[in-house]
Each structure stands twice: as structure tokens, then as C-alpha cells.
Design an enzyme around this catalytic site. Sequence first.
Site, PDB file in Angstrom:
ATOM      1  N   ALA A 113       0.872  -1.185   0.000  1.00 15.98           N
ATOM      2  CA  ALA A 113       0.000   0.000   0.000  1.00 15.98           C
ATOM      3  C   ALA A 113       0.903   1.227   0.000  1.00 15.98           C
ATOM      4  O   ALA A 113       1.061   1.906   1.002  1.00 15.98           O
ATOM      5  CB  ALA A 113      -0.919  -0.012   1.213  1.00 15.98           C
ATOM      6  N   GLY A 118       6.000   7.758   0.629  1.00 19.61           N
ATOM      7  CA  GLY A 118       6.999   8.036   1.655  1.00 19.61           C
ATOM      8  C   GLY A 118       7.868   6.842   1.978  1.00 19.61           C
ATOM      9  O   GLY A 118       9.104   6.913   1.949  1.00 19.61           O
ATOM     10  N   ARG A 142      -4.614   7.657  -6.042  1.00 16.61           N
ATOM     11  CA  ARG A 142      -3.396   7.818  -5.239  1.00 16.61           C
ATOM     12  C   ARG A 142      -2.159   7.280  -5.961  1.00 16.61           C
ATOM     13  O   ARG A 142      -1.033   7.683  -5.656  1.00 16.61           O
ATOM     14  CB  ARG A 142      -3.576   7.117  -3.885  1.00 16.61           C
ATOM     15  N   ASP A 182       1.601  -1.787   4.983  1.00 15.56           N
ATOM     16  CA  ASP A 182       1.154  -0.626   5.771  1.00 15.56           C
ATOM     17  C   ASP A 182      -0.362  -0.603   5.636  1.00 15.56           C
ATOM     18  O   ASP A 182      -0.917   0.059   4.756  1.00 15.56           O
ATOM     19  CB  ASP A 182       1.805   0.644   5.234  1.00 15.56           C
ATOM     20  N   CYS A 235      -1.388   2.908  11.415  1.00 15.29           N
ATOM     21  CA  CYS A 235      -1.311   4.224  12.064  1.00 15.29           C
ATOM     22  C   CYS A 235      -2.477   4.356  13.035  1.00 15.29           C
ATOM     23  O   CYS A 235      -3.226   5.336  13.014  1.00 15.29           O
ATOM     24  CB  CYS A 235      -1.291   5.357  11.042  1.00 15.29           C
TER      25      CYS A 235
END
Length: 254
Positions: A113, A118, A142, A182, A235
Site C-alpha cells: 500500500a 513516503g 493515489r 502498511d 497508524c
Amino acid sequence: MSDLPQAYLSQMRHLLGDEYQAFKEVYDRPFKNGLRINTLKTTQEEFQRINPFDLEPIPWTNSGFRFSSDPDREKPGRHPYHAAGLYYLQEPTAMLVAEVLDPKPGERVLDLAAAPGGKATHIAALMKNKGLLVANDIDPKRVWDLAENLERCGVRNAVITNERPQKLADFFGPFFDKILVDAPCSGEALFRKNPSSRDQWHPNLAKGCSRRQVRILESTSQMLKPNGRLVYTTCTFTPEENEGTIARFLKKHL
């Protein structure tokens, strides 16, 4: 603090116990951003010679720094060095992920993902643009941000895909030395940075996210070579999406 969901605060109070008050006070502190030097285009020494910002080193990566927003100084996101790809603006905690994955030059690595890029750009830097990096994201919009950031940072060893995990697994099989997942999650750790994310949270969100995370791990693990490394990150703070998801996956496979 008043605009944080009360159910979320109750959850964290139960989870943290005596540490809850210290956790709650963090929301009242100034937010510090992160900047990671892109070693595909410069070195830490070279960047320090031309660095116009007030930077504080991050201990878990040699290329990462914190900086505070200063209205009297030029913002790093608007500086020509950013447009040139000399650094990437990234959360300090997010810089730990690629270090744990520990990709090596010449390996085959999957960032499942990857958008907006980053962690993928960090992985490519650690690989020194050698080997293969498959940067995937299921969101077709994205993916364009991902492509832009990979190009800006000078990544040359990446292939971008826009597929579901199981379709990738059916195509690749046990192909990768390292895989980063992620995972999509309830995003509790974003509340401080992005207040609008608080409006999307509700107490039952973690359950649905956890079920989805286990399905993603099931598909992704099929692409890992024997003795390979799979790193799972979120996260969010809820154990159901972290320790719980990992425990359910390992219970089935160990």
C-alpha cells in the site's frame, strides 16, 4: 482536546491506565514535522552544507530529522530543494518502518500500500536503486501521487501496480524477499495531524478494519519467499488492529 471523540478517549484511558494523562497532554503540544534526506540524490553531509532549516536529528534513521513550523522561515514543502527531490516530508515515526524492513540492494521488495510514496522512496534509497521494488496501491487516484513522488526522488528500480492483494499473489507467488504491509486502519494516530480524521472514527471501526487486515495478510504472505521478512504496520493505537490482527494471522499459520 474537546473535539476528540469521547469514546476514543475512554478507550485510551482503559488501554493506558496510569499513562493516559501523559498521552492526553501530547495533543496540546506543538506538532513537529519530519524531513528525510533523499540519499538517492544527495548525502547527509552534502545536504547539511546547504540546509536552510533548523533540524533536529531522529535517532532511528541516519537520514531523518524533525523540524518545527516557523512562520518567519520558508516552509520546507515550498522550497526548491523539495521540488528537486533532495528530501521527502515524512512523519518521524513512519521513517522507522523501512529501517525495520531492512531492504538490501539487489533484493525483490513489495510495498503493498505504497501511495503516496513516503515509505517506498525510503525503501528505494536503502536499496540504492538496485534490485526490484514493486510499489502497489489499490486506489487508482493515489497511484498518480505515488508515481510523481517516485519520479521526483529519482527512483529507478520501481514498478508501479494498481491491484488487489490476492490478484498480485496469484501472479507473483512466493517471489519477494521483503514485503511491507502498511495496512488500512482506523487511523487513530492521525487525529493530531489531521483533525478531520476524527469525524470518520467510530468505536466499531476497528472491528471491520481488523477483518480486512487479516484478509490482506493472508494474500500478502503468499508472495513471501521462504525465510523472507514481512513487516506489518498501522497508524492506529487499538490492539485489535495491531497485536490482535497479528495474533489471528499467526494462530492460523504457526
